[in-house]
Design an enzyme around this catalytic site. Structure first.
Site: not given
Length: 149
Positions: A78, A83, A98
């Site tokens: 995934s 940020h 996953c």
């Protein structure tokens, strides 16, 4: 957090097995210099992917002016996103993996240490846990939403 790889599910319960875990991590009180250092952030992202036992396929990052960085890791399992807001000492992180072999919480633990956070909030959500025909109980929903501070 219970270890998923040690669980086995009867066929009739497979529709309630999560396909993955999504960690939402908020880091506070981080040193401004680390949050604006794109090289350090790239290295931390790569190390977090390895710590999560995931496969890094591609990484992209961007340095904002006058400050701030966004870095994304595309994983076979995934993604991880970081940020930063250096002016606030704050980082928003998503680690979504996953597969039962991955360890997204371990990646979060690594990032907490690497960015020297004085405080953090970690929420872990199972993804794809309930099929539309299965309605979770309030108790099951409470167990799903784990908040560590």
């Amino acid at each position: 957090m219970e270890e998923l790889e040690k669980q086995s599910y009867p066929p009739e319960e497979l529709s309630s097995v999560p396909v993955g875990r999504h960690c939402i991590l908020e880091l506070y009180g981080c040193p401004m210099g680390l949050l604006n250092d794109i090289g350090f952030i790239r290295e931390a992202l790569q190390a977090a992917a390895k710590t999560a036992k995931s496969t890094l396929l591609k990484e992209v990052s961007y340095q904002f002016e006058p400050y701030g960085v966004t870095a994304l890791a595309l994983l076979a399992e995934s993604h991880i996103s970081i940020h930063t807001w250096p002016e606030n000492g704050y980082i928003a992180v998503d680690v979504f993996t996953c597969g039962q072999h991955t360890k997204p919480e371990k990646a979060c633990e690594y990032l907490i240490e690497a960015f020297q956070a004085s405080k953090h909030v970690l929420m872990t959500l199972p993804r794809g846990r309930f099929s539309p025909t299965i309605q979770p109980t309030i108790k099951e929903l409470e167990q799903i939403l784990l908040v560590n501070t």
